[in-house]
Design a protein around this motif. Structure first.
Motif, PDB file in Angstrom:
ATOM      1  N   ASP A   1      34.508  40.938  41.386  1.00 47.24           N
ATOM      2  CA  ASP A   1      34.709  40.925  42.839  1.00 47.24           C
ATOM      3  C   ASP A   1      34.274  42.263  43.409  1.00 47.24           C
ATOM      4  OD1 ASP A   1      35.529  40.711  45.436  1.00 47.24           O
ATOM      5  OD2 ASP A   1      37.580  40.118  44.990  1.00 47.24           O
ATOM      6  N   MET A   2      33.119  42.264  44.077  1.00 45.08           N
ATOM      7  CA  MET A   2      32.594  43.481  44.693  1.00 45.08           C
ATOM      8  C   MET A   2      33.153  43.698  46.095  1.00 45.08           C
ATOM      9  SD  MET A   2      30.720  44.288  42.139  1.00 45.08           S
ATOM     10  CE  MET A   2      29.832  45.717  42.749  1.00 45.08           C
ATOM     11  N   ARG A   3      34.022  42.812  46.556  1.00 41.88           N
ATOM     12  CA  ARG A   3      34.563  42.890  47.905  1.00 41.88           C
ATOM     13  C   ARG A   3      35.964  43.503  47.927  1.00 41.88           C
ATOM     14  NH1 ARG A   3      32.572  39.083  51.471  1.00 41.88           N
ATOM     15  NH2 ARG A   3      33.893  40.131  53.005  1.00 41.88           N
ATOM     16  N   CYS A   4      36.477  43.880  46.792  1.00 43.41           N
ATOM     17  CA  CYS A   4      37.812  44.494  46.716  1.00 43.41           C
ATOM     18  C   CYS A   4      38.882  43.572  47.302  1.00 43.41           C
ATOM     19  CB  CYS A   4      37.844  45.843  47.433  1.00 43.41           C
ATOM     20  SG  CYS A   4      36.453  46.933  47.069  1.00 43.41           S
ATOM     21  N   SER A   5      38.715  42.283  47.135  1.00 41.24           N
ATOM     22  CA  SER A   5      39.656  41.338  47.724  1.00 41.24           C
ATOM     23  C   SER A   5      40.746  40.970  46.727  1.00 41.24           C
ATOM     24  CB  SER A   5      38.917  40.070  48.159  1.00 41.24           C
ATOM     25  OG  SER A   5      38.570  39.290  47.025  1.00 41.24           O
ATOM     26  N   ALA A   6      41.692  40.178  47.197  1.00 37.71           N
ATOM     27  CA  ALA A   6      42.763  39.695  46.320  1.00 37.71           C
ATOM     28  C   ALA A   6      42.390  38.390  45.629  1.00 37.71           C
ATOM     29  CB  ALA A   6      44.044  39.501  47.131  1.00 37.71           C
ATOM     30  N   THR A   7      41.260  37.815  45.999  1.00 38.03           N
ATOM     31  CA  THR A   7      40.897  36.497  45.483  1.00 38.03           C
ATOM     32  C   THR A   7      40.827  36.462  43.969  1.00 38.03           C
ATOM     33  OG1 THR A   7      39.632  36.055  47.504  1.00 38.03           O
ATOM     34  CG2 THR A   7      39.152  34.678  45.594  1.00 38.03           C
ATOM     35  N   ALA A   8      40.202  37.488  43.391  1.00 33.86           N
ATOM     36  CA  ALA A   8      40.018  37.489  41.935  1.00 33.86           C
ATOM     37  C   ALA A   8      41.335  37.415  41.185  1.00 33.86           C
ATOM     38  CB  ALA A   8      39.237  38.737  41.517  1.00 33.86           C
ATOM     39  N   TRP A   9      42.410  37.936  41.747  1.00 31.50           N
ATOM     40  CA  TRP A   9      43.703  37.937  41.077  1.00 31.50           C
ATOM     41  C   TRP A   9      44.347  36.548  41.066  1.00 31.50           C
ATOM     42  CZ3 TRP A   9      44.508  41.862  38.136  1.00 31.50           C
ATOM     43  CH2 TRP A   9      44.031  43.132  38.481  1.00 31.50           C
ATOM     44  N   THR A  10      43.884  35.676  41.938  1.00 28.93           N
ATOM     45  CA  THR A  10      44.525  34.365  42.074  1.00 28.93           C
ATOM     46  C   THR A  10      43.803  33.273  41.300  1.00 28.93           C
ATOM     47  OG1 THR A  10      43.270  33.735  44.053  1.00 28.93           O
ATOM     48  CG2 THR A  10      45.277  35.029  44.378  1.00 28.93           C
ATOM     49  N   LEU A  11      42.689  33.606  40.640  1.00 31.57           N
ATOM     50  CA  LEU A  11      41.915  32.617  39.905  1.00 31.57           C
ATOM     51  C   LEU A  11      42.214  32.688  38.414  1.00 31.57           C
ATOM     52  CD1 LEU A  11      38.477  33.144  41.698  1.00 31.57           C
ATOM     53  CD2 LEU A  11      40.213  31.414  42.212  1.00 31.57           C
ATOM     54  N   ARG A  12      42.011  31.587  37.735  1.00 29.31           N
ATOM     55  CA  ARG A  12      42.182  31.563  36.290  1.00 29.31           C
ATOM     56  C   ARG A  12      40.956  32.210  35.645  1.00 29.31           C
ATOM     57  NH1 ARG A  12      42.952  25.651  34.436  1.00 29.31           N
ATOM     58  NH2 ARG A  12      41.277  25.356  35.952  1.00 29.31           N
ATOM     59  N   ALA A  13      41.144  33.331  34.991  1.00 26.33           N
ATOM     60  CA  ALA A  13      40.018  34.073  34.437  1.00 26.33           C
ATOM     61  C   ALA A  13      40.408  34.763  33.146  1.00 26.33           C
ATOM     62  CB  ALA A  13      39.510  35.104  35.440  1.00 26.33           C
ATOM     63  N   GLU A  14      39.504  34.725  32.165  1.00 27.06           N
ATOM     64  CA  GLU A  14      39.708  35.442  30.914  1.00 27.06           C
ATOM     65  C   GLU A  14      39.639  36.944  31.155  1.00 27.06           C
ATOM     66  OE1 GLU A  14      40.529  35.485  26.859  1.00 27.06           O
ATOM     67  OE2 GLU A  14      40.355  33.742  28.192  1.00 27.06           O
TER      68      GLU A  14
END
Length: 321
Positions: free
Chosen positions: A84-97
């Motif tokens: 996430d190059m936008r410094c958003s909170a979105t990446a924290w809410t997704l299922r990701a390894e």
């Protein structure tokens, strides 16, 4: 199969700056399929990315609802990596390894280096990259064919996202006339005018001041097509803008004109690039015009034609093949 989600900028210049990070992932994860989320202005720049599975165009909505839309589009996938190059909170809410979220530098830092920090690559930051098709390059050859006697093309972009970042048109005209004169640095060079839709208001005063010159008008041309044309240009001179970063990414010798924006952060990237500003530092301009987005005029008036001419001459000579 790996799946990578890359969330990048809505702005053209920032999206290009971030492209080096994306290219690093493409090269180092040969089995990965990529989903790229970006704004509508930059979307066409990513259409030719290798192993592109999906391009999600984020159109800004009130109350940040475009982020909700992105979440809905991506929450159903199990991602191997989210960047996430936008410094958003979105990446924290997704299922990701694995997830990498850019943190903005606390001190003035080149944006290419700042972008590279998301992968820990600050010491060897990947350069911005453009992905162009054979069709884009064929069209560029049609628009900018090889010229008789090997005459070169000089690209000019007189526009920017804000009027205060624009070098005055009369100075551009004086520079062009002097630089392409018989005793100039690029005598007889053909002038390519670049800009986005609606940028005729910046180009027309230059046309009016130089009726004796023939211009190749590429205003409003699509971004990939413009990038392909830039590959055929000998030198680019323009304001701090997305097209300046595009020119640098295309490998074209690029001179950026700066004043009310911080060249330490936004200078064009690469050994084939340079920048120039007037006698006032960014800090001085920033202090005097903290509300410069409301400023109705250029804040580059102190940048002389002679200063730009000399800088362009040095860059031209330094990049001679």
């Amino acid at each position: 199969m790996e799946r990578v989600l890359f969330i990048t900028s809505t702005r053209i210049g920032d999206a290009i700056i971030n492209s080096g990070v994306l290219n690093h992932l493409v090269e180092t994860r040969p089995e990965a399929q990529f989903t790229i989320a970006c704004g509508p202005l930059a979307a066409s720049l990513f259409a030719e990315v290798p192993r592109l599975e999906r391009l999600i165009v984020m159109r800004k909505k009130p109350m940040g609802r475009h982020w909700i839309d992105l979440w809905q589009e991506t929450v159903g996938t199990r991602w191997d990596l989210v960047v996430d190059m936008r410094c958003s909170a979105t990446a924290w809410t997704l299922r990701a390894e694995e997830r990498r979220i850019l943190k903005q530098a606390s001190t003035p830092t080149a944006k290419v280096i700042e972008a590279a920090s998301v992968l820990g690559l600050e010491t060897d930051p990947p350069a911005p990259r453009l992905w162009l098709s054979d069709a884009h390059r064929a069209e560029a050859h049609t628009r900018l064919p090889d010229l008789p006697d090997g005459l070169p093309y000089l690209a000019i972009c007189p526009s920017a996202s804000w009027i205060f970042k624009v070098w005055p048109a009369e100075k551009f005209a004086e520079f062009i006339l002097k630089f392409t004169a018989p005793d100039g640095v690029m005598p007889g060079a053909h002038i390519v005018m670049l800009g986005g839709p609606g940028d005729e208001k910046y180009a027309q005063p230059i046309y009016d001041a130089l009726p004796e010159l023939d211009f190749v008008d590429l205003l409003g041309l699509g971004l990939p097509e413009t990038a392909a044309c830039l590959e055929r240009v000998r030198l680019y001179v323009g304001n701090d803008s997305g097209l300046m970063h595009m020119s640098a990414a295309a490998g074209t010798p690029t001179l950026g004109l700066f004043g009310p924006s911080d060249d330490r952060c936004y200078g064009p990237w690469g050994d084939h690039c340079d920048l120039v500003r007037g006698p006032a530092s960014f800090e001085e301009i920033d202090s005097a015009h903290s509300d410069r987005r409301k400023h109705p005029e250029s804040l580059l008036a102190d940048l002389s034609v002679e200063t730009v001419y000399d800088a362009a001459k040095r860059l031209f000579e330094r990049t001679a093949k």
